[in-house]
Design an enzyme around this catalytic site. Structure first.
Site, PDB file in Angstrom:
ATOM      1  CG  HIS A   1      27.788  38.427  38.978  1.00  0.00           C
ATOM      2  ND1 HIS A   1      28.699  39.454  38.946  1.00  0.00           N
ATOM      3  CD2 HIS A   1      27.530  38.190  40.296  1.00  0.00           C
ATOM      4  CE1 HIS A   1      28.975  39.842  40.194  1.00  0.00           C
ATOM      5  NE2 HIS A   1      28.299  39.076  41.034  1.00  0.00           N
TER       6      HIS A   1
ATOM      7  NE  ARG B   1      27.998  34.119  44.083  1.00  0.00           N
ATOM      8  CZ  ARG B   1      27.989  35.437  44.292  1.00  0.00           C
ATOM      9  NH1 ARG B   1      27.837  35.912  45.514  1.00  0.00           N
ATOM     10  NH2 ARG B   1      28.137  36.259  43.278  1.00  0.00           N
TER      11      ARG B   1
ATOM     12  NE  ARG C   1      23.350  38.721  42.884  1.00  0.00           N
ATOM     13  CZ  ARG C   1      24.599  38.715  43.357  1.00  0.00           C
ATOM     14  NH1 ARG C   1      25.478  37.871  42.880  1.00  0.00           N
ATOM     15  NH2 ARG C   1      24.948  39.559  44.292  1.00  0.00           N
TER      16      ARG C   1
ATOM     17  CD  GLU D   1      25.323  42.607  48.307  1.00  0.00           C
ATOM     18  OE1 GLU D   1      25.305  42.368  47.094  1.00  0.00           O
ATOM     19  OE2 GLU D   1      26.323  42.425  49.010  1.00  0.00           O
TER      20      GLU D   1
ATOM     21  CG  HIS E   1      24.920  41.387  39.425  1.00  0.00           C
ATOM     22  ND1 HIS E   1      24.185  42.548  39.418  1.00  0.00           N
ATOM     23  CD2 HIS E   1      25.431  41.270  40.670  1.00  0.00           C
ATOM     24  CE1 HIS E   1      24.269  43.107  40.626  1.00  0.00           C
ATOM     25  NE2 HIS E   1      25.017  42.358  41.396  1.00  0.00           N
TER      26      HIS E   1
END
Ligand code: SIN
Length: 564
Positions: free
Chosen positions: A376, A411, A315, A144, A265
């Site tokens: 998120h 994160r 992200r 990811e 997100h």
């Protein structure tokens, strides 16, 4: 990776912020029961803490707001990041985690995460979790955003959280020494004469009325209540994510860190202008990990010239790029193109996403998927040490509600379930090694008892989204602080809706305070008026409630490796 680290000149808070209760208005507990350890929350962090505590023979009571099936864990799609490929290394996982965290990660906490993670994932398998495997029996690993190796285990294709939750729920239900109290909102933490936490007050909804308030007395309390996404209008979080644990900890005098770093997100499914509030379906980053592309309105892959990892950049980078495209095109979404993956692969690997898309009339095998950022994950939370201990004796925090230091300013994908697993084991060992006798709760006459009206629950998300969401500025945050202060003016009557509303107001207020104080852009904190990352802000903003319920802020430098 390290930069100069100096004390910022000063922390300035917005001119208006609500004064918050340090205890919620509630009826006196009408019943009480006793346990060794009370775990609040039933996601991966709470249930694994309970199971690990049982290995020491302790009696555990798990309190959960809805049922043991609810909470954020079950919604996790992507998976759990851990070094399970012989060619991968803990150092590489640590490096990716620290890059995503933009110089705010605690190196010792990250070291613990990446080194202990693989053993915890194997224990999860022993608890009964069935991860996806290749025909030869080896674990399938995917990638990811922000990961430079394939290190994410998954289950049911994109239903990892659901499978983890199933396995843990079954393991917990088999153990007669774990008492499960469902449909119970924890109202406040109980404290003894020496200030230590010695239980919780809670309202069991099945008991039907506000008089259903009771107490669970415990020798230690572990908060594992998850996040606060309901503070925003559009979120991937379920309705239960109202910041209850963080708010209760603040009222009990605990300190929080990094609360300004709320991660958006990049790709929640955009369901149209009529559906811009509440929980939105997630479109996992793993879809980009398997090759899906982000496109602007002209069909251009705009991430290619933004970052060397393109769609798999960390992200915050992807969320910011999407937001910029949306702003420049005046559109509420961009597009995700997964058509080239083919119908069979999409159905087998991403059944949850395919089902969400189909429910919205989109076939990802033939149509572009409209996506937009949504709140998120709270990278900050109740500040803990490497054993989940908070600043208040007897109180521990695990999972999203905690700030262990592993996430820094942003994160890394699929490090969240991992953090819950790793720190659950550490918390259980710390509690087993030091469990004081049960203390009696006392009432502190100096507490500020209060409650805001339940209507705040409806109004606050729009206020926060407008002024303290993806993009922030001094002006927007001052306005948000003033709006929150207005909302705080309406007093409420005891009940779940007002308790949740007051919790949301509490976590929103500390978020606005920290976001205003941090006059730079870093990770998921994006200031329009301070667009650069500034080395003097390489540290943590610590927030807490003062004795009169006022929000206060102080500064702490980033912990150095090997220094307590
Ligand atoms: C995702 O699957 O994209 C979400 C995983 C995560 O939040 O770590």
């Amino acid at each position: 990776m390290s930069g100069p680290q100096t004390r910022p000149p000063s922390l300035v808070l917005p001119p208006f912020l609500p004064v918050l209760p340090t205890r919620l208005t509630a009826p006196e507990p009408g019943w009480a029961e006793t346990t060794d350890v009370c775990v609040v929350g039933s996601g991966v962090a709470g249930l694994t803490t309970a199971l690990y505590l049982r290995e020491s023979g302790l009696h555990v009571t798990v309190v959960t707001k809805e049922t043991v099936n609810d909470g954020s864990t079950r919604w996790a799609q992507g998976g759990i990041a851990a070094v399970l490929d012989p060619l991968d290394t803990p150092e590489a996982h640590a490096a990716d985690t620290m890059v995503a965290g933009v110089e705010l990660c605690d190196p010792d906490a990250v070291d613990v995460l990446v080194r202990e993670g693989p053993a915890r994932v194997r224990e999860l398998i022993r608890f009964g979790t069935r991860f996806d495997r290749h025909p030869d029996g080896s674990l399938m690993l995917t990638r990811e955003g922000g990961h430079r190796a394939n290190r994410i285990v998954h289950a049911g294709g994109d239903a990892t959280g659901l499978e983890v939750q199933r396995a843990l729920r079954e393991a917990v239900r088999k153990d007669p020494w774990i008492r499960l109290i469902e449909h119970a909102l924890v109202v406040d933490l109980l404290r003894s004469a020496d200030g230590a936490v010695c239980g919780v007050t809670l309202h069991v909804l099945d008991e039907g009325s506000p008089d259903g308030v009771g107490a669970v007395l415990a020798r230690a309390v572990v908060l594992a209540t998850g996040g606060l996404g309901q503070m925003y209008a559009v979120t991937t979080n379920p309705p239960v994510s109202t910041g209850d644990g963080l708010a209760a900890a603040l009222r009990a005098g605990a300190v929080a860190a990094d609360v300004e770093f709320v991660q958006f997100h990049p790709t929640a499914l955009y369901l149209g202008a009529d559906s811009t509030s509440g929980q939105q379906p997630l479109v996992s980053e793993a879809l980009r990990g398997e090759g899906a592309w982000l496109l602007d309105g002209d069909g251009k892959r705009f991430m290619l010239d933004q970052h060397e990892l393109a769609e798999l950049a960390p992200r915050d980078v992807v969320a910011k790029a999407i937001t910029r495209v949306m702003m420049s095109e005046g559109r509420n979404h961009v597009w995700l193109d997964a058509r080239h993956l083919g119908a069979a692969t999409l159905q087998q690997r991403f059944p949850t996403i395919v089902a969400s898309c189909r429910a919205a009339g989109i076939d990802p095998a033939t149509d572009l998927i409209p996506v937009a950022p949504a709140a998120h994950y709270a990278s900050g939370g109740v500040w803990t040490d490497l054993y989940g201990r908070t600043s208040v004796p007897g109180l521990y925090a695990c999972g999203e509600v905690a700030c262990t230091g592993v996430h820094g300013a942003n994160r890394l994908a699929s490090n969240s379930l991992l953090e819950g697993l790793v720190f659950a084991r550490r918390i259980a060992s710390a509690i087993a090694g030091h469990l004081p006798p049960q203390a009696d709760p006392v009432t502190d006459d100096d507490t500020v008892v209060g409650l805001v009206d339940e209507g705040v629950r409806e109004q606050l998300p729009a206020v926060m989204t407008h002024g303290a969401g993806v993009l922030r500025s001094a002006v927007s945050l001052e306005d948000t602080g003033a709006r929150l202060t207005e909302l705080a003016g309406a007093a409420g009557v005891p009940g779940t809706a007002s308790w949740e509303a007051t919790n949301l107001l509490t976590v929103a207020s500390v978020t606005v305070a920290a976001a205003y104080a941090r006059t730079e852009t870093r990770g998921s904190h994006w200031r329009e008026d301070y667009p650069d990352t500034d080395p003097q802000w390489r540290g943590h903003i610590i927030t807490r409630l003062g004795p009169a319920g006022e929000v206060t802020a102080s500064w702490s430098p980033v912990r150095q490796a090997g220094v307590d």
